[in-house]
Design a protein around this motif. Structure first.
Motif, PDB file in Angstrom:
ATOM      1  N   ILE A   1       0.888  -1.175   0.000  1.00 17.26           N
ATOM      2  CA  ILE A   1       0.000   0.000   0.000  1.00 17.26           C
ATOM      3  C   ILE A   1       0.916   1.212   0.000  1.00 17.26           C
ATOM      4  O   ILE A   1       1.685   1.424   0.950  1.00 17.26           O
ATOM      5  N   THR A   2       0.876   1.971  -1.085  1.00 17.43           N
ATOM      6  CA  THR A   2       1.818   3.068  -1.289  1.00 17.43           C
ATOM      7  C   THR A   2       1.057   4.373  -1.494  1.00 17.43           C
ATOM      8  O   THR A   2       0.097   4.416  -2.263  1.00 17.43           O
ATOM      9  N   GLU A   3       1.489   5.411  -0.796  1.00 17.17           N
ATOM     10  CA  GLU A   3       0.908   6.748  -0.979  1.00 17.17           C
ATOM     11  C   GLU A   3       1.698   7.533  -2.014  1.00 17.17           C
ATOM     12  O   GLU A   3       2.933   7.434  -2.072  1.00 17.17           O
ATOM     13  N   VAL A   4       1.002   8.304  -2.819  1.00 13.50           N
ATOM     14  CA  VAL A   4       1.657   9.289  -3.682  1.00 13.50           C
ATOM     15  C   VAL A   4       1.700  10.592  -2.886  1.00 13.50           C
ATOM     16  O   VAL A   4       0.664  11.138  -2.508  1.00 13.50           O
ATOM     17  N   VAL A   5       2.915  11.069  -2.624  1.00 14.51           N
ATOM     18  CA  VAL A   5       3.098  12.192  -1.704  1.00 14.51           C
ATOM     19  C   VAL A   5       3.154  13.531  -2.438  1.00 14.51           C
ATOM     20  O   VAL A   5       2.618  14.536  -1.973  1.00 14.51           O
ATOM     21  N   GLY A   6       3.817  13.576  -3.601  1.00 15.61           N
ATOM     22  CA  GLY A   6       3.941  14.844  -4.321  1.00 15.61           C
ATOM     23  C   GLY A   6       5.032  14.762  -5.363  1.00 15.61           C
ATOM     24  O   GLY A   6       5.273  13.697  -5.942  1.00 15.61           O
ATOM     25  N   MET A   7       5.700  15.886  -5.596  1.00 10.33           N
ATOM     26  CA  MET A   7       6.761  15.966  -6.607  1.00 10.33           C
ATOM     27  C   MET A   7       8.044  16.505  -5.974  1.00 10.33           C
ATOM     28  O   MET A   7       8.003  17.387  -5.110  1.00 10.33           O
ATOM     29  N   GLU A   8       9.161  15.971  -6.418  1.00  8.45           N
ATOM     30  CA  GLU A   8      10.476  16.542  -6.113  1.00  8.45           C
ATOM     31  C   GLU A   8      11.184  16.718  -7.432  1.00  8.45           C
ATOM     32  O   GLU A   8      11.588  15.728  -8.054  1.00  8.45           O
ATOM     33  N   GLY A   9      11.281  17.946  -7.892  1.00  8.38           N
ATOM     34  CA  GLY A   9      11.823  18.181  -9.229  1.00  8.38           C
ATOM     35  C   GLY A   9      10.865  17.629 -10.259  1.00  8.38           C
ATOM     36  O   GLY A   9       9.710  18.043 -10.331  1.00  8.38           O
ATOM     37  N   GLU A  10      11.337  16.663 -11.041  1.00  9.82           N
ATOM     38  CA  GLU A  10      10.485  16.036 -12.061  1.00  9.82           C
ATOM     39  C   GLU A  10      10.092  14.620 -11.685  1.00  9.82           C
ATOM     40  O   GLU A  10       9.599  13.866 -12.520  1.00  9.82           O
ATOM     41  N   VAL A  11      10.295  14.250 -10.428  1.00 18.10           N
ATOM     42  CA  VAL A  11      10.036  12.874  -9.979  1.00 18.10           C
ATOM     43  C   VAL A  11       8.846  12.855  -9.023  1.00 18.10           C
ATOM     44  O   VAL A  11       8.751  13.674  -8.106  1.00 18.10           O
TER      45      VAL A  11
ATOM     46  N   THR B   1       7.045  11.532  -5.935  1.00 16.81           N
ATOM     47  CA  THR B   1       7.525  10.919  -4.695  1.00 16.81           C
ATOM     48  C   THR B   1       6.409  10.099  -4.048  1.00 16.81           C
ATOM     49  O   THR B   1       5.237  10.480  -4.085  1.00 16.81           O
ATOM     50  N   THR B   2       6.805   8.981  -3.470  1.00 18.27           N
ATOM     51  CA  THR B   2       5.853   8.069  -2.829  1.00 18.27           C
ATOM     52  C   THR B   2       6.398   7.630  -1.473  1.00 18.27           C
ATOM     53  O   THR B   2       7.594   7.767  -1.200  1.00 18.27           O
ATOM     54  N   GLN B   3       5.515   7.096  -0.647  1.00 19.75           N
ATOM     55  CA  GLN B   3       5.964   6.429   0.576  1.00 19.75           C
ATOM     56  C   GLN B   3       5.109   5.179   0.783  1.00 19.75           C
ATOM     57  O   GLN B   3       3.892   5.206   0.603  1.00 19.75           O
ATOM     58  N   GLU B   4       5.780   4.082   1.116  1.00 20.89           N
ATOM     59  CA  GLU B   4       5.096   2.797   1.304  1.00 20.89           C
ATOM     60  C   GLU B   4       4.636   2.678   2.743  1.00 20.89           C
ATOM     61  O   GLU B   4       5.441   2.771   3.676  1.00 20.89           O
ATOM     62  N   LEU B   5       3.346   2.463   2.922  1.00 25.96           N
ATOM     63  CA  LEU B   5       2.780   2.336   4.273  1.00 25.96           C
ATOM     64  C   LEU B   5       2.830   0.900   4.773  1.00 25.96           C
ATOM     65  O   LEU B   5       3.092   0.645   5.950  1.00 25.96           O
ATOM     66  N   PHE B   6       2.559  -0.060   3.871  1.00 26.97           N
ATOM     67  CA  PHE B   6       2.573  -1.481   4.225  1.00 26.97           C
ATOM     68  C   PHE B   6       3.226  -2.267   3.094  1.00 26.97           C
ATOM     69  O   PHE B   6       3.140  -1.896   1.923  1.00 26.97           O
ATOM     70  N   ALA B   7       3.846  -3.402   3.470  1.00 23.86           N
ATOM     71  CA  ALA B   7       4.412  -4.307   2.466  1.00 23.86           C
ATOM     72  C   ALA B   7       4.354  -5.726   2.995  1.00 23.86           C
ATOM     73  O   ALA B   7       4.446  -5.966   4.208  1.00 23.86           O
ATOM     74  N   PHE B   8       4.174  -6.681   2.079  1.00 25.32           N
ATOM     75  CA  PHE B   8       4.212  -8.095   2.451  1.00 25.32           C
ATOM     76  C   PHE B   8       5.647  -8.577   2.348  1.00 25.32           C
ATOM     77  O   PHE B   8       6.291  -8.436   1.309  1.00 25.32           O
ATOM     78  N   ARG B   9       6.176  -9.161   3.438  1.00 28.13           N
ATOM     79  CA  ARG B   9       7.543  -9.687   3.458  1.00 28.13           C
ATOM     80  C   ARG B   9       7.492 -11.210   3.482  1.00 28.13           C
ATOM     81  O   ARG B   9       6.992 -11.814   4.426  1.00 28.13           O
ATOM     82  N   PHE B  10       8.018 -11.833   2.435  1.00 28.82           N
ATOM     83  CA  PHE B  10       8.043 -13.291   2.318  1.00 28.82           C
ATOM     84  C   PHE B  10       9.100 -13.850   3.262  1.00 28.82           C
ATOM     85  O   PHE B  10      10.236 -13.370   3.299  1.00 28.82           O
ATOM     86  N   THR B  11       8.737 -14.891   4.035  1.00 28.44           N
ATOM     87  CA  THR B  11       9.692 -15.481   4.986  1.00 28.44           C
ATOM     88  C   THR B  11       9.966 -16.957   4.738  1.00 28.44           C
ATOM     89  O   THR B  11      10.941 -17.492   5.241  1.00 28.44           O
ATOM     90  N   GLY B  12       9.131 -17.636   3.968  1.00 28.06           N
ATOM     91  CA  GLY B  12       9.379 -19.059   3.730  1.00 28.06           C
ATOM     92  C   GLY B  12       8.141 -19.760   3.201  1.00 28.06           C
ATOM     93  O   GLY B  12       7.177 -19.129   2.786  1.00 28.06           O
TER      94      GLY B  12
END
Length: 443
Positions: free
Chosen positions: A382-392, A394-405
């Protein structure tokens, strides 16, 4: 002296498809094909099409028994019953596909010509024992499907999207485009109403992720659902849409209508292909433009795949917040790149920075969903779109699934991790009185 190479580990050995029990199926199909012309000679097919399955089966049972004796066909009582079922399915339904459509465990049906019918069951693809008699039999079923929604499939229109009466999505492609015979792909309409709470119980998301997604939808964020083919994008879109208030006017736009919105005020729009003369096509882009004149509170796009991306972004930026859409991409960042490329397909020549600025202003969240190798669909980011930095962007990831086995049952193990970051839309959640709940879910 050369050493004999050792056998590869079992997990690296080549996969060999198990043999299918074809003989019995082929025998019944052969008998049905011989009996069908004689059955049609002796009954009124138009009257038969108006009967229920049970009534038609009852009439056919005695007729099949007579014909089997006349033609000296060695059929026992059970086989006669199987032939009756085959004929009823052919006359009133979709032939060999009927048992698969009735099986709730089957989610996808893929016909690769008359001899191969694969299904997805429990997240895995397996070869079913369903068989068609020949290519003409497959074409007959394909024609029946498309004629129900006012479309056609022939050499002039060999590629068509349609839907079944229950809402299941169908794609049909025939020769000369399909080399080995007509191909039918059916994405079955789920009879179960799937919501975010059920997805959390099934392990598709964590309870905290489900809470954040509910708040995001309730706060009218513009959300893009990203994933590969068959990853569960439409199911997740349906689950998110359940947070839309009953007093909102929702317009849905799809190539083949399959969304299952529960709200009372929903207008469903569907694209239209060109006619035989090549005229009359109504594209998704035209429907998006028209939707803006219909005073929608939210617009839901079944799948963003072309120039309609620009119109959708402009709609999101001009007061139609809370809009939803799906896109084919493997990662959130890739989804943004694809969206940018699709804006370029609109024919409007905009500088790259202007396009990215529009995307950053319009899209507030990207939800990435994947069908993993154990067959389970999981929201992997689950990733938020935060805004722009220059021409890029910017995003920040709130949650991620981490594979363990991997567990002993073959199910993948892992955990849904929170990044612990304060969401960019916290101020918006505060406006809706949901900020405390949001921060608790983020942890």
């Amino acid at each position: 002296m050369l050493e004999t190479p050792s056998a590869p580990p079992a997990e690296l050995a080549p996969h060999v498809a198990p043999p299918a029990p074809e003989a019995a199926v082929d025998k019944l199909n052969d008998v049905a094909s011989r009996l069908l012309p004689r059955v049609l000679d002796r009954i009124d097919s138009e009257a038969a099409s108006g009967l229920s399955r049970e009534a038609l089966a009852e009439q056919l049972a005695s007729l099949i028994s007579e014909l089997a004796q006349e033609l000296r066909l060695p059929l026992n009582h059970r086989e006669q019953g199987d032939v009756v079922t085959l004929l009823v399915n052919d006359m009133l339904g979709l032939g060999p596909l009927e048992p698969l459509l009735a099986d709730d465990k089957v989610t996808d049906i893929m016909v690769n010509g008359p001899r191969q019918v694969y299904v997805e069951s429990g997240g895995k693809l397996v070869l079913s024992d369903a068989r068609f008699r020949d290519n003409a039999h497959v074409m007959s079923v394909a024609t029946r499907i498309v004629s129900q929604v006012g479309r056609r499939v022939d050499e002039s229109s060999p590629l068509v999207d349609a839907r079944l009466a229950d809402g299941s999505r169908v794609n049909i492609i025939i020769p000369p485009l399909a080399i080995d015979g007509p191909s039918i792909s059916i994405r079955k309409f789920s009879k179960r109403r799937i919501d975010l709470d059920l997805m959390a119980r099934q392990g598709n998301v964590s309870a905290e992720m489900a809470t954040v997604l509910k708040i995001a939808s309730r706060c009218r964020l513009n959300i893009l659902i990203s994933g590969g083919t068959g990853s569960g994008k439409t199911t997740l879109l349906n689950a998110l849409s359940q947070m839309i208030a009953a007093d909102e006017r929702v317009v849905t736009i799809e190539d083949a209508a399959e969304l299952q919105l529960q709200q009372p005020h929903v207008v469903r729009l569907e694209t239209r292909p060109a006619n035989l003369e090549g005229r009359g096509e109504i594209t998704m882009r035209e429907l998006v433009k028209n939707a803006l004149r219909m005073r929608p509170d939210r617009i839901i796009l079944g799948e963003i795949r072309g120039g309609e991306a620009l119109d959708m972004l402009q709609a999101m930026n001009t007061g139609h917040d809370g809009s939803l859409g799906t896109i084919h991409a493997n990662r959130p960042r890739e989804a943004l790149t694809r969206l940018e490329n699709m804006v370029g397909m609109s024919g409007v020549n905009l500088p790259a920075k202007a396009v990215r600025t529009q995307i950053a202003a319009a899209v507030q969240m990207i939800v990435q969903i994947s069908r993993m190798r154990d067959g389970v669909r999981r929201v992997t980011s689950i990733t938020e779109v935060v805004g722009m930095e220059g021409e890029v962007i910017t995003t920040q990831e709130l949650f991620a699934f981490r594979f363990t086995g991997e567990g002993p049952d073959g199910r993948l193990q892992g955990q849904f991790d929170s990044a612990g970051l304060r969401p960019h839309f916290t101020t918006r959640a505060e406006y809706f009185g949901l900020d405390r709940l949001l921060l608790e879910a983020i942890g």
